[in-house]
Scaffold this motif. Structure first.
Motif, PDB file in Angstrom:
ATOM      1  N   GLU A  50       1.832 -31.266   6.058  1.00 46.49           N
ATOM      2  CA  GLU A  50       2.832 -31.267   7.129  1.00 46.49           C
ATOM      3  C   GLU A  50       2.171 -30.915   8.457  1.00 46.49           C
ATOM      4  OE1 GLU A  50       5.861 -30.003   9.889  1.00 46.49           O
ATOM      5  OE2 GLU A  50       4.473 -28.600   8.964  1.00 46.49           O
ATOM      6  N   ALA A  51       1.290 -29.934   8.445  1.00 47.90           N
ATOM      7  CA  ALA A  51       0.593 -29.533   9.672  1.00 47.90           C
ATOM      8  C   ALA A  51      -0.308 -30.661  10.183  1.00 47.90           C
ATOM      9  CB  ALA A  51      -0.224 -28.267   9.421  1.00 47.90           C
ATOM     10  N   ILE A  52      -0.982 -31.338   9.284  1.00 52.23           N
ATOM     11  CA  ILE A  52      -1.877 -32.429   9.673  1.00 52.23           C
ATOM     12  C   ILE A  52      -1.087 -33.581  10.289  1.00 52.23           C
ATOM     13  CG2 ILE A  52      -3.402 -34.237   8.756  1.00 52.23           C
ATOM     14  CD1 ILE A  52      -4.373 -32.064   6.708  1.00 52.23           C
ATOM     15  N   THR A  53       0.004 -33.975   9.646  1.00 52.31           N
ATOM     16  CA  THR A  53       0.788 -35.090  10.198  1.00 52.31           C
ATOM     17  C   THR A  53       1.384 -34.721  11.554  1.00 52.31           C
ATOM     18  OG1 THR A  53       2.765 -34.457   8.934  1.00 52.31           O
ATOM     19  CG2 THR A  53       1.341 -36.132   7.966  1.00 52.31           C
ATOM     20  N   ARG A  54       1.839 -33.484  11.671  1.00 52.74           N
ATOM     21  CA  ARG A  54       2.394 -33.026  12.956  1.00 52.74           C
ATOM     22  C   ARG A  54       1.317 -33.055  14.033  1.00 52.74           C
ATOM     23  NH1 ARG A  54       2.473 -27.749  13.282  1.00 52.74           N
ATOM     24  NH2 ARG A  54       3.176 -27.587  11.128  1.00 52.74           N
ATOM     25  N   ASP A  55       0.121 -32.519  13.721  1.00 53.87           N
ATOM     26  CA  ASP A  55      -0.974 -32.482  14.692  1.00 53.87           C
ATOM     27  C   ASP A  55      -1.414 -33.882  15.114  1.00 53.87           C
ATOM     28  OD1 ASP A  55      -0.917 -29.734  14.541  1.00 53.87           O
ATOM     29  OD2 ASP A  55      -2.731 -29.560  13.308  1.00 53.87           O
ATOM     30  N   ARG A  56      -1.328 -34.827  14.204  1.00 55.98           N
ATOM     31  CA  ARG A  56      -1.733 -36.207  14.502  1.00 55.98           C
ATOM     32  C   ARG A  56      -0.597 -37.034  15.111  1.00 55.98           C
ATOM     33  NH1 ARG A  56      -5.351 -37.621   9.121  1.00 55.98           N
ATOM     34  NH2 ARG A  56      -7.009 -36.136   9.608  1.00 55.98           N
ATOM     35  N   GLY A  57       0.576 -36.447  15.218  1.00 55.71           N
ATOM     36  CA  GLY A  57       1.704 -37.147  15.808  1.00 55.71           C
ATOM     37  C   GLY A  57       2.281 -38.241  14.930  1.00 55.71           C
ATOM     38  N   ILE A  58       2.098 -38.121  13.620  1.00 57.45           N
ATOM     39  CA  ILE A  58       2.613 -39.112  12.682  1.00 57.45           C
ATOM     40  C   ILE A  58       4.094 -38.827  12.437  1.00 57.45           C
ATOM     41  CG2 ILE A  58       2.437 -40.023  10.331  1.00 57.45           C
ATOM     42  CD1 ILE A  58      -0.565 -39.181  10.420  1.00 57.45           C
ATOM     43  N   PRO A  59       4.946 -39.801  12.675  1.00 56.66           N
ATOM     44  CA  PRO A  59       6.378 -39.592  12.431  1.00 56.66           C
ATOM     45  C   PRO A  59       6.670 -39.342  10.947  1.00 56.66           C
ATOM     46  CG  PRO A  59       6.029 -41.503  13.851  1.00 56.66           C
ATOM     47  CD  PRO A  59       4.693 -41.111  13.300  1.00 56.66           C
ATOM     48  N   THR A  60       7.489 -38.348  10.689  1.00 49.88           N
ATOM     49  CA  THR A  60       7.887 -38.009   9.318  1.00 49.88           C
ATOM     50  C   THR A  60       9.375 -37.684   9.288  1.00 49.88           C
ATOM     51  OG1 THR A  60       7.458 -35.632   9.522  1.00 49.88           O
ATOM     52  CG2 THR A  60       5.606 -37.014   8.801  1.00 49.88           C
ATOM     53  N   LEU A  61       9.907 -37.657   8.078  1.00 47.76           N
ATOM     54  CA  LEU A  61      11.286 -37.229   7.850  1.00 47.76           C
ATOM     55  C   LEU A  61      11.283 -36.188   6.730  1.00 47.76           C
ATOM     56  CD1 LEU A  61      13.103 -40.694   7.698  1.00 47.76           C
ATOM     57  CD2 LEU A  61      13.343 -38.976   9.509  1.00 47.76           C
TER      58      LEU A  61
END
Length: 115
Positions: A50-61
């Motif tokens: 979750e931290a990695i996707t957030r840091d990379r700006g990857i959209p998630t739900l």
């Protein structure tokens, strides 16, 4: 598990369940794995993801909520599943009860932004 069964398990409220359900209704592929894993084994890995996707700006739900759920489940066994939508490319990670009768949590990750 049949597609219709999984669709019905995703009847709960929330944007991630709705998006996953819609993907299945439109023919997305899916798989439910046989093995069980204690939720406590999954929570740290998904917290880091979750931290990695957030840091990379990857959209998630649903990512943060799923990590909270995994933490709360502690040693409870969890069955994993996945739904792959091709257009637009999106992957849904499912966390089901051991008997696969309940979706405990769902995470959606936009695959267009993967590096």
């Amino acid at each position: 598990m049949k597609r219709e069964e999984l669709i019905s398990l995703l009847a709960g409220d929330g944007p991630v369940n709705e998006a996953c359900r819609k993907a299945l209704e439109q023919g997305a592929s899916f798989h439910i794995w046989d093995g069980l894993v204690p939720a406590s084994n999954l929570a740290p890995a998904y917290r880091a993801r979750e931290a990695i996707t957030r840091d990379r700006g990857i959209p998630t739900l649903g990512f943060a909520a799923a990590v909270e759920t995994l933490n709360a489940l502690a040693e409870q066994p969890v069955r994993l599943g996945g739904v792959t939508q091709l257009d637009p490319p999106y992957y849904f990670q499912l966390f089901l009860s051991a008997d696969a009768t309940t979706v405990l949590a769902c995470i959606g990750v936009d695959q267009q932004h993967q590096g």
